[in-house]
Design a protein around this motif. Structure first.
Motif, PDB file in Angstrom:
ATOM      1  N   TYR A   1      43.591  39.763 -12.029  1.00  0.00           N
ATOM      2  CA  TYR A   1      45.229  39.557 -11.897  1.00  0.00           C
ATOM      3  C   TYR A   1      45.200  38.339 -12.328  1.00  0.00           C
ATOM      4  O   TYR A   1      44.575  37.538 -11.711  1.00  0.00           O
ATOM      5  CB  TYR A   1      45.810  40.526 -10.808  1.00  0.00           C
ATOM      6  CG  TYR A   1      45.267  40.102  -9.066  1.00  0.00           C
ATOM      7  CD1 TYR A   1      45.690  39.025  -8.962  1.00  0.00           C
ATOM      8  CD2 TYR A   1      44.399  40.513  -8.680  1.00  0.00           C
ATOM      9  CE1 TYR A   1      45.165  38.378  -7.494  1.00  0.00           C
ATOM     10  CE2 TYR A   1      43.995  40.239  -7.705  1.00  0.00           C
ATOM     11  CZ  TYR A   1      44.942  38.725  -6.860  1.00  0.00           C
ATOM     12  OH  TYR A   1      44.158  38.756  -5.488  1.00  0.00           O
ATOM     13  N   CYS A   2      46.382  38.020 -12.871  1.00  0.00           N
ATOM     14  CA  CYS A   2      47.112  36.300 -12.488  1.00  0.00           C
ATOM     15  C   CYS A   2      47.434  36.463 -11.027  1.00  0.00           C
ATOM     16  O   CYS A   2      49.216  36.802 -11.150  1.00  0.00           O
ATOM     17  CB  CYS A   2      48.170  37.047 -13.615  1.00  0.00           C
ATOM     18  SG  CYS A   2      47.714  36.552 -15.476  1.00  0.00           S
ATOM     19  N   GLU A   3      47.234  36.079 -10.427  1.00  0.00           N
ATOM     20  CA  GLU A   3      47.408  34.860  -8.672  1.00  0.00           C
ATOM     21  C   GLU A   3      47.758  33.234  -9.174  1.00  0.00           C
ATOM     22  O   GLU A   3      47.794  32.936  -9.833  1.00  0.00           O
ATOM     23  CB  GLU A   3      45.655  35.414  -7.996  1.00  0.00           C
ATOM     24  CG  GLU A   3      46.278  34.816  -7.434  1.00  0.00           C
ATOM     25  CD  GLU A   3      45.640  33.347  -6.220  1.00  0.00           C
ATOM     26  OE1 GLU A   3      46.725  33.114  -5.447  1.00  0.00           O
ATOM     27  OE2 GLU A   3      44.916  32.727  -7.343  1.00  0.00           O
ATOM     28  N   HIS A   4      48.647  33.397  -8.643  1.00  0.00           N
ATOM     29  CA  HIS A   4      48.863  31.904  -8.645  1.00  0.00           C
ATOM     30  C   HIS A   4      48.367  30.894  -8.482  1.00  0.00           C
ATOM     31  O   HIS A   4      48.102  30.156  -9.693  1.00  0.00           O
ATOM     32  CB  HIS A   4      50.021  31.815  -7.294  1.00  0.00           C
ATOM     33  CG  HIS A   4      50.790  30.665  -7.151  1.00  0.00           C
ATOM     34  ND1 HIS A   4      50.068  29.373  -6.197  1.00  0.00           N
ATOM     35  CD2 HIS A   4      51.688  29.862  -8.634  1.00  0.00           C
ATOM     36  CE1 HIS A   4      51.351  27.850  -6.856  1.00  0.00           C
ATOM     37  NE2 HIS A   4      52.276  28.395  -7.704  1.00  0.00           N
ATOM     38  N   MET A   5      47.186  30.083  -7.056  1.00  0.00           N
ATOM     39  CA  MET A   5      46.173  29.551  -7.794  1.00  0.00           C
ATOM     40  C   MET A   5      45.235  29.349  -8.555  1.00  0.00           C
ATOM     41  O   MET A   5      44.820  28.456  -9.809  1.00  0.00           O
ATOM     42  CB  MET A   5      45.697  29.364  -6.174  1.00  0.00           C
ATOM     43  CG  MET A   5      46.579  28.858  -5.079  1.00  0.00           C
ATOM     44  SD  MET A   5      47.213  27.596  -5.260  1.00  0.00           S
ATOM     45  CE  MET A   5      45.524  26.207  -5.474  1.00  0.00           C
TER      46      MET A   5
ATOM     47  N   TYR B   1      54.893  23.626  -3.609  1.00  0.00           N
ATOM     48  CA  TYR B   1      55.867  25.012  -3.162  1.00  0.00           C
ATOM     49  C   TYR B   1      55.123  26.088  -2.988  1.00  0.00           C
ATOM     50  O   TYR B   1      55.134  27.050  -1.899  1.00  0.00           O
ATOM     51  CB  TYR B   1      56.759  25.040  -4.715  1.00  0.00           C
ATOM     52  CG  TYR B   1      57.757  26.033  -4.032  1.00  0.00           C
ATOM     53  CD1 TYR B   1      58.783  25.503  -3.581  1.00  0.00           C
ATOM     54  CD2 TYR B   1      57.340  26.759  -4.916  1.00  0.00           C
ATOM     55  CE1 TYR B   1      59.637  26.899  -3.726  1.00  0.00           C
ATOM     56  CE2 TYR B   1      58.585  28.632  -4.578  1.00  0.00           C
ATOM     57  CZ  TYR B   1      59.587  28.233  -3.711  1.00  0.00           C
ATOM     58  OH  TYR B   1      60.584  28.677  -3.394  1.00  0.00           O
ATOM     59  N   GLY B   2      54.786  26.150  -3.206  1.00  0.00           N
ATOM     60  CA  GLY B   2      52.974  27.563  -3.319  1.00  0.00           C
ATOM     61  C   GLY B   2      52.564  27.885  -1.654  1.00  0.00           C
ATOM     62  O   GLY B   2      52.723  28.250  -0.927  1.00  0.00           O
ATOM     63  N   LEU B   3      52.415  26.735  -1.284  1.00  0.00           N
ATOM     64  CA  LEU B   3      51.403  26.411   0.067  1.00  0.00           C
ATOM     65  C   LEU B   3      52.599  26.933   0.960  1.00  0.00           C
ATOM     66  O   LEU B   3      52.285  27.761   2.165  1.00  0.00           O
ATOM     67  CB  LEU B   3      50.730  25.183   0.449  1.00  0.00           C
ATOM     68  CG  LEU B   3      50.363  25.046   1.676  1.00  0.00           C
ATOM     69  CD1 LEU B   3      49.021  26.331   1.262  1.00  0.00           C
ATOM     70  CD2 LEU B   3      49.166  23.817   1.342  1.00  0.00           C
ATOM     71  N   THR B   4      53.725  26.258   0.598  1.00  0.00           N
ATOM     72  CA  THR B   4      54.941  25.859   2.025  1.00  0.00           C
ATOM     73  C   THR B   4      55.536  27.235   1.581  1.00  0.00           C
ATOM     74  O   THR B   4      55.598  27.642   2.614  1.00  0.00           O
ATOM     75  CB  THR B   4      56.256  25.239   0.990  1.00  0.00           C
ATOM     76  OG1 THR B   4      55.647  23.949   1.010  1.00  0.00           O
ATOM     77  CG2 THR B   4      57.396  24.993   1.783  1.00  0.00           C
ATOM     78  N   VAL B   5      55.583  27.987   0.395  1.00  0.00           N
ATOM     79  CA  VAL B   5      55.665  29.401   0.594  1.00  0.00           C
ATOM     80  C   VAL B   5      55.492  30.280   1.926  1.00  0.00           C
ATOM     81  O   VAL B   5      55.188  31.437   2.186  1.00  0.00           O
ATOM     82  CB  VAL B   5      56.314  30.016  -0.648  1.00  0.00           C
ATOM     83  CG1 VAL B   5      56.777  31.323  -0.373  1.00  0.00           C
ATOM     84  CG2 VAL B   5      57.567  29.076  -1.126  1.00  0.00           C
ATOM     85  N   ALA B   6      53.749  30.713   1.495  1.00  0.00           N
ATOM     86  CA  ALA B   6      53.025  30.914   1.821  1.00  0.00           C
ATOM     87  C   ALA B   6      52.985  30.564   3.728  1.00  0.00           C
ATOM     88  O   ALA B   6      53.362  31.836   4.499  1.00  0.00           O
ATOM     89  CB  ALA B   6      51.545  30.747   1.311  1.00  0.00           C
TER      90      ALA B   6
END
Length: 330
Positions: A194-198, A214-219
């Motif tokens: 599937y289309c995962e961000h990383m 940004y992705g790491l900050t949100v997680a």
């Protein structure tokens, strides 16, 4: 295992690269489980079983709560939100995954890929927020029971539901927008089902830093804050229950929290393993990342309705009543 067969396995596990004649391709390739493509049909069997159990289990939970007025209470409204989120999350991923396994349908348009990414991550944020709301529900029910009905009114629950959707959408939308403007080159192959961000942003030529940060900050902020709120709620719950004079009352109070605690563990433990597999152990085989990521998405929706069905006596009783009435009508 012979040397030739070992080389064959290593060749299958090597990263797949596809030359792209034009930058920013509109079509990407989802390889499935890299290195284990020959076993896709076998993987599809447990995936299909989990999807069927997810649909049946969560639909039964929703049906029982909808038809039984005795279950029209805040705790069960939050459970309905969790069931809807689980159904949406599984349906976002499983149909495409099974089409890869069965039909070798690996192509996905960039816009569909980004839409799938949005739903996967926003629903994950929503589910985490629902677990916080359920912890708050148990906190009020046990620590301040006289104010339970006045605090958790229908209008408050509706506002909480809107806040859950808004939080997931607002936090994840910039993630997809940042991925949309990234320049892609060198390969259009995503080593996942599937289309995962990383998995997507790793294919970009440049401009990765802002998207990754940004992705790491949100997680970290979502899991960190939600974990703190849930822990504080249960700390106060434990304090209150231990003050009860009757052992029977203590057992009854703790029993109302068992299902929620089990669901929290099933939600956060696979998420933790998925996060660690991406950000800490870079020597891990690609197929391990993919399998862990799929378990993170598939396991909670499969077992959440089972846990609530087995651990919540009110739901069990209403299920039996409903089935007996349906049997009598037939």
């Amino acid at each position: 295992m012979t040397i030739s067969s070992l080389k064959s396995v290593q060749a299958n596990m090597a990263p797949i690269r596809t030359n792209i004649s034009l930058p920013n391709p509109s079509i990407f390739i989802l390889v499935g489980i890299p290195g284990l493509e020959d076993f896709h049909v076998w993987f599809s069997l447990p995936f299909l079983v989990m999807y069927v159990v997810t649909i049946l289990g969560n639909c039964i939970i929703l049906l029982v709560i909808a038809l039984e007025e005795a279950l029209h209470a805040p705790m069960y409204f939050f459970l309905c939100m969790l069931a809807i989120t689980d159904l949406a999350g599984s349906t976002t991923v499983l149909p495409k995954t099974l089409s890869i396994f069965w039909c070798d349908d690996k192509e996905i348009h960039i816009d569909v890929c980004l839409l799938q990414m949005f739903f996967i991550h926003s629903l994950s944020v929503m589910e985490s927020t629902i677990l916080v709301a359920m912890a708050f529900d148990r906190y009020i029910a046990i620590c301040d029971p006289l104010r339970y009905n006045s605090v958790l009114t229908n209008s408050v629950i509706m506002k909480i539901g809107l806040a859950i959707v808004a939080r997931g959408s607002v936090l994840v939308a910039p993630l997809c927008c940042l991925a949309k403007i990234l320049p892609f080159c060198g390969t259009n192959v995503i080593a996942n089902t599937y289309c995962e961000h990383m998995g997507l942003v790793k294919l970009a030529c440049s401009g990765l830093l802002v998207s990754k940060v940004y992705g790491l900050t949100v997680a970290l902020s979502v899991v960190g804050l939600d974990s703190i709120f849930i822990t504080l709620s249960y700390f106060r719950i434990v304090q209150t229950v231990l003050r009860l004079s009757s052992s029977e009352a203590r057992v009854k109070a703790f029993s109302t929290c068992r299902a929620h605690i089990a669901v929290i563990l099933m939600g956060y433990i696979p998420a933790l393993f998925s996060f660690l597999s991406h950000h800490i152990n870079h020597n891990m085989a690609p197929y391990v990342h993919v399998i862990i990521g799929n378990l993170y998405i598939l396991v909670p929706p499969t077992f959440n309705p089972i846990v609530y069905g087995m651990k919540t006596k009110e739901i069990q009783d209403r299920m039996f009543n409903l089935f007996h009435r349906m049997k009598g009508l037939s």
